[in-house]
Design a protein around this motif. Sequence first.
Motif, PDB file in Angstrom:
ATOM      1  N   GLU A  85      93.014  65.712  54.298  1.00 27.53           N
ATOM      2  CA  GLU A  85      93.303  66.766  55.271  1.00 27.53           C
ATOM      3  C   GLU A  85      94.740  66.673  55.758  1.00 27.53           C
ATOM      4  O   GLU A  85      95.438  67.694  55.869  1.00 27.53           O
ATOM      5  CB  GLU A  85      92.335  66.643  56.452  1.00 27.53           C
ATOM      6  CG  GLU A  85      92.677  67.499  57.658  1.00 27.53           C
ATOM      7  CD  GLU A  85      92.493  68.989  57.426  1.00 27.53           C
ATOM      8  OE1 GLU A  85      92.956  69.774  58.288  1.00 27.53           O
ATOM      9  OE2 GLU A  85      91.896  69.388  56.404  1.00 27.53           O
ATOM     10  N   ARG A  86      95.187  65.469  56.042  1.00 25.16           N
ATOM     11  CA  ARG A  86      96.538  65.263  56.579  1.00 25.16           C
ATOM     12  C   ARG A  86      97.613  65.761  55.619  1.00 25.16           C
ATOM     13  O   ARG A  86      98.630  66.310  56.034  1.00 25.16           O
ATOM     14  CB  ARG A  86      96.712  63.770  56.876  1.00 25.16           C
ATOM     15  CG  ARG A  86      97.920  63.400  57.675  1.00 25.16           C
ATOM     16  CD  ARG A  86      97.741  62.038  58.343  1.00 25.16           C
ATOM     17  NE  ARG A  86      97.562  60.934  57.399  1.00 25.16           N
ATOM     18  CZ  ARG A  86      96.441  60.232  57.273  1.00 25.16           C
ATOM     19  NH1 ARG A  86      95.372  60.531  58.021  1.00 25.16           N
ATOM     20  NH2 ARG A  86      96.370  59.238  56.412  1.00 25.16           N
ATOM     21  N   ASP A  90      85.138  58.675  55.519  1.00 26.47           N
ATOM     22  CA  ASP A  90      85.863  59.546  56.450  1.00 26.47           C
ATOM     23  C   ASP A  90      87.373  59.383  56.347  1.00 26.47           C
ATOM     24  O   ASP A  90      88.115  60.368  56.439  1.00 26.47           O
ATOM     25  CB  ASP A  90      85.406  59.277  57.883  1.00 26.47           C
ATOM     26  CG  ASP A  90      83.992  59.759  58.146  1.00 26.47           C
ATOM     27  OD1 ASP A  90      83.479  60.559  57.345  1.00 26.47           O
ATOM     28  OD2 ASP A  90      83.404  59.329  59.158  1.00 26.47           O
ATOM     29  N   LEU A 137      82.089  69.527  56.125  1.00 25.28           N
ATOM     30  CA  LEU A 137      83.367  68.955  55.711  1.00 25.28           C
ATOM     31  C   LEU A 137      84.430  70.034  55.509  1.00 25.28           C
ATOM     32  O   LEU A 137      85.594  69.854  55.891  1.00 25.28           O
ATOM     33  CB  LEU A 137      83.182  68.153  54.431  1.00 25.28           C
ATOM     34  CG  LEU A 137      82.426  66.831  54.582  1.00 25.28           C
ATOM     35  CD1 LEU A 137      81.994  66.306  53.213  1.00 25.28           C
ATOM     36  CD2 LEU A 137      83.265  65.799  55.313  1.00 25.28           C
ATOM     37  N   ARG A 151      85.514  71.195  58.980  1.00 23.82           N
ATOM     38  CA  ARG A 151      86.236  70.170  59.729  1.00 23.82           C
ATOM     39  C   ARG A 151      87.582  69.859  59.098  1.00 23.82           C
ATOM     40  O   ARG A 151      88.514  69.431  59.782  1.00 23.82           O
ATOM     41  CB  ARG A 151      85.386  68.899  59.790  1.00 23.82           C
ATOM     42  CG  ARG A 151      85.990  67.783  60.640  1.00 23.82           C
ATOM     43  CD  ARG A 151      85.069  66.583  60.701  1.00 23.82           C
ATOM     44  NE  ARG A 151      83.808  66.902  61.374  1.00 23.82           N
ATOM     45  CZ  ARG A 151      82.794  66.059  61.478  1.00 23.82           C
ATOM     46  NH1 ARG A 151      82.877  64.843  60.928  1.00 23.82           N
ATOM     47  NH2 ARG A 151      81.694  66.415  62.108  1.00 23.82           N
ATOM     48  N   HIS A 152      87.704  70.063  57.788  1.00 29.55           N
ATOM     49  CA  HIS A 152      88.939  69.732  57.068  1.00 29.55           C
ATOM     50  C   HIS A 152      89.416  70.961  56.292  1.00 29.55           C
ATOM     51  O   HIS A 152      89.357  71.000  55.054  1.00 29.55           O
ATOM     52  CB  HIS A 152      88.695  68.562  56.123  1.00 29.55           C
ATOM     53  CG  HIS A 152      88.167  67.334  56.811  1.00 29.55           C
ATOM     54  ND1 HIS A 152      88.955  66.510  57.583  1.00 29.55           N
ATOM     55  CD2 HIS A 152      86.921  66.808  56.856  1.00 29.55           C
ATOM     56  CE1 HIS A 152      88.229  65.516  58.065  1.00 29.55           C
ATOM     57  NE2 HIS A 152      86.990  65.676  57.638  1.00 29.55           N
ATOM     58  N   ARG A 173      99.780  74.914  54.379  1.00 27.14           N
ATOM     59  CA  ARG A 173      98.681  74.686  55.330  1.00 27.14           C
ATOM     60  C   ARG A 173      98.070  76.024  55.728  1.00 27.14           C
ATOM     61  O   ARG A 173      98.633  76.849  56.327  1.00 27.14           O
ATOM     62  CB  ARG A 173      99.209  73.958  56.568  1.00 27.14           C
ATOM     63  CG  ARG A 173      99.561  72.495  56.305  1.00 27.14           C
ATOM     64  CD  ARG A 173      98.303  71.711  55.971  1.00 27.14           C
ATOM     65  NE  ARG A 173      98.599  70.359  55.641  1.00 27.14           N
ATOM     66  CZ  ARG A 173      98.328  69.323  56.439  1.00 27.14           C
ATOM     67  NH1 ARG A 173      97.787  69.527  57.614  1.00 27.14           N
ATOM     68  NH2 ARG A 173      98.559  68.112  56.046  1.00 27.14           N
ATOM     69  N   THR A 179      88.767  61.428  53.469  1.00 24.67           N
ATOM     70  CA  THR A 179      88.779  62.863  53.765  1.00 24.67           C
ATOM     71  C   THR A 179      89.874  63.196  54.763  1.00 24.67           C
ATOM     72  O   THR A 179      90.556  64.221  54.635  1.00 24.67           O
ATOM     73  CB  THR A 179      87.413  63.305  54.318  1.00 24.67           C
ATOM     74  OG1 THR A 179      86.375  62.755  53.518  1.00 24.67           O
ATOM     75  CG2 THR A 179      87.286  64.813  54.319  1.00 24.67           C
ATOM     76  N   ALA A 180      90.069  62.331  55.762  1.00 24.52           N
ATOM     77  CA  ALA A 180      91.134  62.551  56.748  1.00 24.52           C
ATOM     78  C   ALA A 180      92.503  62.492  56.086  1.00 24.52           C
ATOM     79  O   ALA A 180      93.410  63.277  56.427  1.00 24.52           O
ATOM     80  CB  ALA A 180      91.024  61.515  57.862  1.00 24.52           C
ATOM     81  N   HIS A 233      92.249  72.101  55.505  1.00 28.97           N
ATOM     82  CA  HIS A 233      93.425  71.985  54.653  1.00 28.97           C
ATOM     83  C   HIS A 233      93.142  71.228  53.369  1.00 28.97           C
ATOM     84  O   HIS A 233      94.002  71.150  52.489  1.00 28.97           O
ATOM     85  CB  HIS A 233      94.559  71.306  55.432  1.00 28.97           C
ATOM     86  CG  HIS A 233      94.936  72.046  56.675  1.00 28.97           C
ATOM     87  ND1 HIS A 233      95.110  71.427  57.893  1.00 28.97           N
ATOM     88  CD2 HIS A 233      95.130  73.367  56.898  1.00 28.97           C
ATOM     89  CE1 HIS A 233      95.414  72.334  58.805  1.00 28.97           C
ATOM     90  NE2 HIS A 233      95.436  73.512  58.230  1.00 28.97           N
ATOM     91  N   VAL A 234      91.954  70.652  53.247  1.00 25.64           N
ATOM     92  CA  VAL A 234      91.551  70.053  51.983  1.00 25.64           C
ATOM     93  C   VAL A 234      91.197  71.165  51.004  1.00 25.64           C
ATOM     94  O   VAL A 234      90.542  72.145  51.362  1.00 25.64           O
ATOM     95  CB  VAL A 234      90.341  69.115  52.177  1.00 25.64           C
ATOM     96  CG1 VAL A 234      89.857  68.573  50.830  1.00 25.64           C
ATOM     97  CG2 VAL A 234      90.694  67.954  53.111  1.00 25.64           C
ATOM     98  N   TRP A 243      88.908  71.713  48.192  1.00 28.31           N
ATOM     99  CA  TRP A 243      87.737  71.142  47.539  1.00 28.31           C
ATOM    100  C   TRP A 243      87.507  71.835  46.201  1.00 28.31           C
ATOM    101  O   TRP A 243      87.503  73.063  46.132  1.00 28.31           O
ATOM    102  CB  TRP A 243      86.501  71.316  48.413  1.00 28.31           C
ATOM    103  CG  TRP A 243      86.645  70.767  49.801  1.00 28.31           C
ATOM    104  CD1 TRP A 243      87.113  71.421  50.903  1.00 28.31           C
ATOM    105  CD2 TRP A 243      86.317  69.440  50.233  1.00 28.31           C
ATOM    106  NE1 TRP A 243      87.108  70.588  52.001  1.00 28.31           N
ATOM    107  CE2 TRP A 243      86.619  69.369  51.618  1.00 28.31           C
ATOM    108  CE3 TRP A 243      85.800  68.316  49.594  1.00 28.31           C
ATOM    109  CZ2 TRP A 243      86.424  68.205  52.360  1.00 28.31           C
ATOM    110  CZ3 TRP A 243      85.605  67.163  50.328  1.00 28.31           C
ATOM    111  CH2 TRP A 243      85.916  67.108  51.688  1.00 28.31           C
TER     112      TRP A 243
END
Length: 343
Positions: A167-168, A160, A195, A198-199, A343, A163-164, A201-202, A204
Amino acid sequence: MESEPQPRLTDVDRRIWGEELDAFVPERIFDVHTHVYRWQFSGENDSGPLYDLLGNRFPVADWQRLDHCDALLMPGRRVSRLAFGFPFPNCDFEAANRFVAGEAAKDPASAGLALVHPRLAEEDFERQLRDLKLIGLKPYRCYAAGGDPVACRIGDMLPDWQTALAERHGLIVMLHLARRDAIADPQNIADLERLAARHPHVKWILAHCARSYSAWPIERVAARLRGLPNVWFDTSSVCESDAIEALLAAVGPDRVMYGSDDLPVGVLRGKYIAFGYAWAYLSPDNQSLDLSHCNGQMTFTRYEQLRAMRRACQRLGLPRSQVEDIFCNTALRLIEAVRRGAR
């Protein structure tokens, strides 16, 4: 320079390039799946099949060697790359990531990802990522928590906090999915949906057409993949045109990108073949077929992949502009978005 054997062109290679690929492959290329490494980072003994393939034949994959392979296999093309280390089971991660960063910095358009494992120290890793100017993460199934590289889930490879972090900072995460049904596995697709939501801005990227070497895994979850706007796909090593066609039809050509899987896969002679619900690598060294009825010479894996991409694009009637997007423009836009912190 080490003296590993370099690829050599045969008459079959020249014919395939000249008759099938030269007019198809655009002049500008962005390869989003490139391995950059030194064997000395592997932590492996100088014996066994991994040494035979990498330590002996391709002990170094640096920018010079990659440029040489690209110039030989795709003459006249300008190539930039998204690069990351080779996932050696006992890898020296810090040395591997520093090498990737140094090599990728040789081309301003190129970029690097950090090879990661679940047990990294969070504070040290975030500093390393910043100092090396790497723009994303490359987890891999051989590092999964629990130690099962076949049945592991995404969270077993990517904890986690990683992944955070992605995202950040709006980073790329390059995923090589596990589990026997790859993207069609109910846990994999559900985990990816959770995922990605929830994220958001990632960015993938699912390697190897979401590890779908035939069409059926993509076809099973096509509608669900279509609904994930922050998920992209690379075509590296996929040699079945129906798999690439299924992916392009499912998510559109604006989320599919070219990758070579070099070094070494793209310059090896052979082909990934699909049968039943399985796939395997066929090479001159692992088969005993009677090929006396035909020209039995094998070409590069990369050429088989490019042939599959060409057939898929032709069958779907893609215009030249979309082919150029697949080979370069989509990747350039994605990497520029990460660098801008979009973003």
